[in-house]
Structures are given as structure tokens and as C-alpha cells.
Design a protein around this motif. Sequence first.
Motif, short mmCIF file in Angstrom:
data_model
loop_
_atom_site.label_atom_id
_atom_site.label_comp_id
_atom_site.label_asym_id
_atom_site.label_seq_id
_atom_site.Cartn_x
_atom_site.Cartn_y
_atom_site.Cartn_z
N THR A 232 0.81 -1.39 -0.05
CA THR A 232 0.08 0.01 0.32
C THR A 232 1.19 1.25 -0.24
O THR A 232 0.25 2.67 -0.18
CB THR A 232 -0.44 -0.34 0.73
OG1 THR A 232 -0.03 0.15 2.36
CG2 THR A 232 -1.67 -0.68 0.90
N ALA A 242 -4.85 1.04 11.95
CA ALA A 242 -6.08 1.04 10.97
C ALA A 242 -6.84 -0.40 12.03
O ALA A 242 -5.89 -1.37 12.30
CB ALA A 242 -5.05 -0.09 9.62
N TRP A 244 -10.87 -1.45 11.13
CA TRP A 244 -11.49 -2.47 10.74
C TRP A 244 -12.81 -1.79 9.98
O TRP A 244 -12.94 -1.38 8.99
CB TRP A 244 -12.10 -3.46 11.15
CG TRP A 244 -11.66 -4.85 11.21
CD1 TRP A 244 -11.12 -5.30 12.34
CD2 TRP A 244 -10.89 -5.67 10.28
NE1 TRP A 244 -9.98 -6.46 12.46
CE2 TRP A 244 -9.86 -6.46 11.20
CE3 TRP A 244 -10.74 -5.19 8.84
CZ2 TRP A 244 -9.06 -7.45 10.28
CZ3 TRP A 244 -9.92 -6.45 7.87
CH2 TRP A 244 -8.91 -7.01 8.66
N GLU A 246 -12.24 1.71 8.78
CA GLU A 246 -11.40 1.90 8.27
C GLU A 246 -11.62 1.54 6.66
O GLU A 246 -10.83 1.78 5.39
CB GLU A 246 -10.37 2.40 8.24
CG GLU A 246 -10.05 2.95 9.40
CD GLU A 246 -8.34 3.73 9.75
OE1 GLU A 246 -8.61 4.21 10.59
OE2 GLU A 246 -8.03 3.08 8.79
N VAL A 247 -11.77 0.03 6.56
CA VAL A 247 -11.53 -0.68 5.41
C VAL A 247 -12.62 -1.14 4.66
O VAL A 247 -13.99 -1.35 5.72
CB VAL A 247 -10.93 -2.28 5.55
CG1 VAL A 247 -10.85 -3.28 4.64
CG2 VAL A 247 -9.66 -1.91 6.53
N ASP A 248 -13.24 -1.10 3.36
CA ASP A 248 -13.66 -1.26 2.56
C ASP A 248 -13.94 -2.69 1.63
O ASP A 248 -13.14 -2.97 1.04
CB ASP A 248 -15.06 -0.37 1.74
CG ASP A 248 -15.93 -1.13 0.85
OD1 ASP A 248 -16.44 -2.30 1.29
OD2 ASP A 248 -16.53 -0.09 0.60
N LEU A 249 -13.99 -4.11 2.23
CA LEU A 249 -13.18 -5.58 1.68
C LEU A 249 -13.88 -5.47 -0.15
O LEU A 249 -13.22 -5.31 -0.94
CB LEU A 249 -13.37 -6.27 2.54
CG LEU A 249 -12.47 -6.89 3.10
CD1 LEU A 249 -12.84 -7.97 4.29
CD2 LEU A 249 -11.17 -6.21 3.08
N TRP A 254 -9.66 1.33 1.14
CA TRP A 254 -8.79 1.95 3.08
C TRP A 254 -8.68 2.89 2.69
O TRP A 254 -8.24 3.69 2.56
CB TRP A 254 -7.43 0.83 2.90
CG TRP A 254 -6.84 1.81 4.55
CD1 TRP A 254 -7.23 1.77 5.30
CD2 TRP A 254 -5.05 1.43 4.79
NE1 TRP A 254 -6.60 2.00 6.69
CE2 TRP A 254 -5.14 2.15 6.21
CE3 TRP A 254 -4.93 1.70 4.13
CZ2 TRP A 254 -4.28 1.91 6.54
CZ3 TRP A 254 -3.17 1.38 4.61
CH2 TRP A 254 -3.07 2.10 5.51
N LEU A 271 -6.85 -0.86 -2.72
CA LEU A 271 -6.17 -2.49 -2.15
C LEU A 271 -5.57 -3.11 -3.51
O LEU A 271 -7.13 -3.71 -4.35
CB LEU A 271 -6.81 -2.77 -0.65
CG LEU A 271 -7.08 -1.99 -0.31
CD1 LEU A 271 -8.25 -2.59 0.64
CD2 LEU A 271 -5.95 -1.66 0.79
N VAL A 276 -5.77 -7.85 -0.08
CA VAL A 276 -7.46 -7.40 0.49
C VAL A 276 -7.15 -9.49 1.21
O VAL A 276 -8.18 -9.58 2.24
CB VAL A 276 -8.55 -7.45 -1.21
CG1 VAL A 276 -9.51 -8.10 -0.47
CG2 VAL A 276 -8.91 -6.33 -1.49
N LEU A 279 -6.22 -9.26 4.31
CA LEU A 279 -7.03 -8.32 5.44
C LEU A 279 -7.67 -9.25 5.36
O LEU A 279 -8.85 -9.43 6.70
CB LEU A 279 -7.66 -6.96 5.15
CG LEU A 279 -6.91 -6.47 5.08
CD1 LEU A 279 -7.67 -4.72 3.88
CD2 LEU A 279 -6.55 -5.32 5.96
N VAL A 291 -7.04 -3.54 12.85
CA VAL A 291 -6.19 -5.32 11.95
C VAL A 291 -5.24 -5.24 12.39
O VAL A 291 -5.34 -7.05 12.26
CB VAL A 291 -6.06 -4.03 10.59
CG1 VAL A 291 -5.46 -4.93 9.72
CG2 VAL A 291 -7.14 -3.19 10.14
#
Length: 383
Positions: A232, A242, A244, A246-249, A254, A271, A276, A279, A291
Motif C-alpha cells: 500500500t 488501521a 476495520w 476504515e476498510v471496505d473489502l 482502505w 487495495l 485484500v 486483510l 487490523v
Amino acid sequence: MARNKLSETRIRNLPIGIHSDGDGLFLRVRKEGSRQWFFIFRRGDKRKELGLGGHGQGTAPVSLVLAREKAEAIRQRLARGEDLVGSKTFLDVMEDVIAVKEAGFRNEKHKAQWRMTLDTYAEPLHKKQISEITRDDVVETLKPIWSKIPETADRTRMRIAAVIDHAKARGLYVGDNPADWRGGLKELLPARGKLTRGHHAAVGYKDLPAVIARLRAAAGVSARAVEFAALTAGRSGEVRGAVWDEVDLDAALWTVPAERMKAARDHGVPLSERAVDILRGRKQEATGDLVFEGGKEGAPISDTAMVKALRAAGAGDATLHGLRSSFRDWCGDHTEYPREVAEAALAHVIKDKAEAAYRRGTALEKRRAMMSDWAQFLESPQR
């Protein structure tokens, strides 16, 4: 011993040096012209020095009359057998200072750096009584690192000085701060301007795939955190902090919030598939919001643990920040991606308005393609 040796008239013409007013009261005159009152006494075989303030300077100047009043008050307390100086260790005060600093820092990396430098490089001071630390103690603490890692050594010095300033504010330390550069250290250590300073050590981007391969073969959270940082081009503190939310899988995105960014702006990080995958693997093991969880409950993986993982993967003396340099070199030497796209990926502040507008408009999708290519490069056969 005679008292009242000095006078206000005489003080104005005193040469550089230490001058006695009698019975423990002294005035130190420095070459830059400042004058400091201090009181010296002994307890057993221990010599102690109490600072009483500056003569004719600052917001609270101490006159000769006031200095004598302070000195007499000290003599009276000594006569009653009172302990004038606290018994806390450097480590005790250090922990208090770190707690204060951590509450004020928004940057996780800064928090980690404060603790790491004081835990590691100021360790010789930890068990010493804060009230008894001398300039020689500070010099001996800094000597092993002063020329080898000059920037870290100077940061360590400044943080030692901050601990002692904290102790002074609480009445636990008296006298001049022995870690102040202009307070005497500049005569005892090489000048900072003469020390070698450089950029963060980095792995050449052509050698990085081999390092990444060894990271992927290693187990543990720290190896995954370092690999994610490489994929990244994120800063260590951004990765370590970081969470969770903040993360859109699904969107493979991110979003680091402004309060955790050096530039104080939200930063969206596209990402790659491998990022991914990392994560998703971490999600299966998650026990909290972080994370990359550390050994202590509720604490992130440490910067030190990540550095150890990087070094164990064959990165030599490279730093975590150096991974960003490797990425930037790859962008410039190995690809045709525009400079502004690479700079956007690094979340560097852009002063040029047109370039900044470009970043806001189209850089995200261009960066997504770039980060995918970067991930493929890192997975390429070892060179």
C-alpha cells in the motif's frame, strides 16, 4: 563561611564562571551572558545542586535579595533534616511523560518512536534517580549511538531532555537540564552538523520481490503488517493503527481518516488482490477493532516488531519508511505512471493547485491500476 560576598553592582561585571555568595549559594555566569543561581549541598557522599532561577532574565527574574531568601529557606529545611529532592527514577518519570505525549499525539508513529527511543537508547538511565542524573550520564548514554545513528541519537537526547524538564516542573529535578545541547553537551559530543545524515535506508526495488517472498513465507502478524505496508506504500503508523471501520473489502479500499494522516486529510488507498487477501486473513483472526493486533490486548503491532520482521526477511538495515522510497523509485524508473499519481499514492502534500485538483479528480482509479501493477511486480520471480 562568609556570606553576602556578592552585590548587584559586582554581579553585572562578573566574568564567565561560578561565583560564591557564601554558605552554598552560587551564581553561574555563562559565556553567552546568562546568569543562573544555584545552591550546592551534600548529603553523605552525594553532592546535590538545586537551581534557584535566573538572575535578571525571563518572566521571573531572581534578584540577589530573593536568591538569598531562597538559599536561607533551603538551609532551614536542611537543618530540619528534610529530603529536598524526590526519589523517583528516570523510568518512573519517563512513563509519565510518555503517557502525556501519547494523549496528545494523533500520529501513531510518533507515539511508537517516543517509546522505542526511550525504551531502547535511554535504557542506561532507567534505574538512576532522576534527581541525580548528570551531564556525564547523558553523554555516556548517547556515545554508543551518536555517530552511528545520528538523527535517532539527537531525537533520543531531546526526549531525555523532555523527561528531565518534566521532572523539573514537578520539583523532582533541580538545576540545568543535563541533556540540553547548549548546556554543555555541544562541548562533549561532535556537532550535529558534522554528523552524517541521510535518507531512510531502503531496499532497491529490484531486490524487493525476494524480500516480499520471504515475508510471505513467514508466519506472524508483523510479517503480514510489513507486507501490507509495502503493498500500500503506507506509513508504518497508518498501517499499525488501521481499524476495520476504515476498510471496505468489497470495494477494495482502505480510507485512512484525516486525524491519522500526516497531511491531516482523508486518504483513500486502493487495495490490490494480495492486500485484500491479507486483510481477509487478518479478519478471520481479529479479536478487536485493530487490523494488525499486537501481543497486548487492545494494542497494535509494534514498530519494532515490524522492523524485526523486515530485517529477518533479508532487508539489511532498511527501514519501514524505506519501503515507500522503494515504491517511488519503481514508479519513476520502471513505469510510465505520471509523477502526480505516484505522489498521490504516497499522500504527499501537493502545493501546485492544478496538480492537487488532478489528484482529487482522477487519481484514485489510476492509482488502483498502479497499485495492482506494483503488487504483481512484488510477486514477480526473484531477481
